[in-house]
Design an enzyme around this catalytic site. Structure first.
Site, PDB file in Angstrom:
ATOM      1  N   VAL A 150       0.814  -1.231   0.000  1.00 23.78           N
ATOM      2  CA  VAL A 150       0.000   0.000   0.000  1.00 23.78           C
ATOM      3  C   VAL A 150       0.842   1.274   0.000  1.00 23.78           C
ATOM      4  O   VAL A 150       0.304   2.360  -0.179  1.00 23.78           O
ATOM      5  CB  VAL A 150      -0.990   0.073   1.194  1.00 23.78           C
ATOM      6  CG1 VAL A 150      -2.052  -0.981   1.075  1.00 23.78           C
ATOM      7  CG2 VAL A 150      -0.281  -0.022   2.527  1.00 23.78           C
ATOM      8  N   LYS A 186       7.361   4.080   5.764  1.00 25.30           N
ATOM      9  CA  LYS A 186       6.630   4.320   4.515  1.00 25.30           C
ATOM     10  C   LYS A 186       5.157   3.920   4.608  1.00 25.30           C
ATOM     11  O   LYS A 186       4.280   4.629   4.126  1.00 25.30           O
ATOM     12  CB  LYS A 186       7.303   3.590   3.351  1.00 25.30           C
ATOM     13  CG  LYS A 186       8.583   4.306   2.895  1.00 25.30           C
ATOM     14  CD  LYS A 186       9.400   3.481   1.933  1.00 25.30           C
ATOM     15  CE  LYS A 186       8.819   3.466   0.555  1.00 25.30           C
ATOM     16  NZ  LYS A 186       9.718   2.743  -0.395  1.00 25.30           N
ATOM     17  N   TYR A 239       8.338   3.866  14.040  1.00 22.75           N
ATOM     18  CA  TYR A 239       6.936   3.461  14.177  1.00 22.75           C
ATOM     19  C   TYR A 239       6.122   4.612  14.767  1.00 22.75           C
ATOM     20  O   TYR A 239       5.101   5.021  14.215  1.00 22.75           O
ATOM     21  CB  TYR A 239       6.868   2.232  15.080  1.00 22.75           C
ATOM     22  CG  TYR A 239       5.498   1.625  15.257  1.00 22.75           C
ATOM     23  CD1 TYR A 239       4.822   1.055  14.176  1.00 22.75           C
ATOM     24  CD2 TYR A 239       4.894   1.569  16.512  1.00 22.75           C
ATOM     25  CE1 TYR A 239       3.582   0.462  14.345  1.00 22.75           C
ATOM     26  CE2 TYR A 239       3.651   0.976  16.692  1.00 22.75           C
ATOM     27  CZ  TYR A 239       3.007   0.427  15.608  1.00 22.75           C
ATOM     28  OH  TYR A 239       1.777  -0.168  15.777  1.00 22.75           O
TER      29      TYR A 239
END
Ligand code: UDP
Length: 326
Positions: free
Chosen positions: A60, A94, A148
């Site tokens: 994605v 990303k 994260y």
């Protein structure tokens, strides 16, 4: 009947696969998407023959094309354990940023409502306890968890911008530690690490002195909270988690008594920036969604242990080395 169509990213992962199950059960046409970096097709193979389940093997973080109508998007693609995002830091950044942007663009183009999986990690190593949604957090952007935490913080900001600027219907769930069947044995998290060690007859590795706390939510409770949030009209972040807080040392002892083994506990260095305490304030979820957890840890751990025990024995040994932060 025309079914509502929902895209679930991270569909082959722990939470994504449970969400696919839930929305199939609710009568949706589910489109699952996963690049299978940390996901596993085993988690969704039972859905593959279904007429109302499609699977796209796609990353994605690259442009997403979905033909036809789309009513909902759940963006759950992301590595989600500290060991994973240490191993693959850039894909982690990303998918939280570019992946979210692609999903939001798709939501805008299709007129879909989108829910993003955010996390208690946005609170970092919190100085407010328990954490409520108004707390802004204490995150080290350049520490090992930064890839994260900051991706997820950016994800929230981007989602809010699409909501306010483009009028996209958005929902933000902040997920606290969750456990249950389909967690990966080798993902380095405390629960699969401890159960894996017990099943292999190894010492249980507690990091630091084990006084750091977490609050563990059973997966079925979390999925119910997410379902209610998606169906609500509330665009601000909502914590979903179980406020039953426990120290990691006591948690390790619970796993030892659950498995009926007599494993020794050994202490290893505490990873950098490991939060000292974590417990959700779920007042908002109670008020807005009428949600609170219903599965206590004893019951949830029993079900989770039964799952891990049912795995082929060779899986245990494929994953014999949990992370080591020496
Ligand atoms: N932990 C541990 N031993 C292990 C794995 C994890 O003591 O083998 C500790 C870890 O340092 C943290 C807690 O357990 O304090 C929960 O870790 P987990 O990776 O499950 O999730 P986190 O909440 O840190 O993202």
């Amino acid at each position: 009947m025309t079914r509502k169509r929902i895209l679930i990213t991270g569909a082959a992962g722990f939470l994504g696969s449970h969400l696919c199950d839930r929305f199939i059960k609710e009568g949706y046409h589910v489109i699952g998407m996963d690049n299978l970096i940390t996901g596993d097709m085993k988690n969704i193979e039972h859905l593959m023959p279904l007429e109302h389940f499609d699977f796209y093997h796609h990353d994605v973080s690259r442009y997403i094309h979905i033909p036809g109508e789309l009513h909902y998007i759940l963006h759950f693609a992301s590595p989600a354990s500290p060991i994973d995002y240490l191993k693959i830091p850039i894909p982690t950044l990303k998918v939280g940023s570019l992946g979210t942007h692609n999903c939001l663009g798709l939501a805008l183009a299709k007129g879909a409502r989108m829910l993003i999986a955010s996390t208690s990690e946005v609170y970092g190593d919190p100085v407010v306890h328990p954490q409520n949604e108004d707390y802004w957090g204490n995150v080290n952007p350049v520490g090992p968890r930064g890839v994260y935490d900051e991706a997820k913080r950016f994800q929230e900001a981007m989602t809010m911008a699409y909501h306010t600027f483009h009028g996209v219907e958005t929902r933000i769930v902040r997920i606290f530690n969750t456990y249950g069947p389909r967690m990966r044995l080798n993902d380095g998290r405390a629960l699969p690490a401890f159960i894996g060690q017990a099943l292999r007859g190894e010492d249980i590795t507690v990091f630091g002195d084990g006084s750091q706390t977490r609050s563990f939510c059973y997966v079925d409770d979390l999925i119910e909270g997410i379902y209610r949030l998606l169906m609500s009209d509330y665009a601000q972040p909502v914590n979903i988690g179980n406020p039953d807080e426990i120290s990691i040392l006591d948690f390790a002892k619970e796993i030892i008594s659950l498995t009926g083994t007599d494993q020794k506990i050994v202490f290893k260095p505490l990873p950098k920036d490991d939060p000292k305490q974590r417990k959700p304030d779920i007042t908002r979820a109670k008020e807005i969604l009428g949600w609170e957890p219903t599965v206590d840890r004893q019951e949830g751990l029993k079900k989770t242990y039964a799952y891990f025990k049912s795995l082929p024995e060779e899986d245990l040994y494929k994953y014999a080395h949990p992370r080591d932060f020496k």
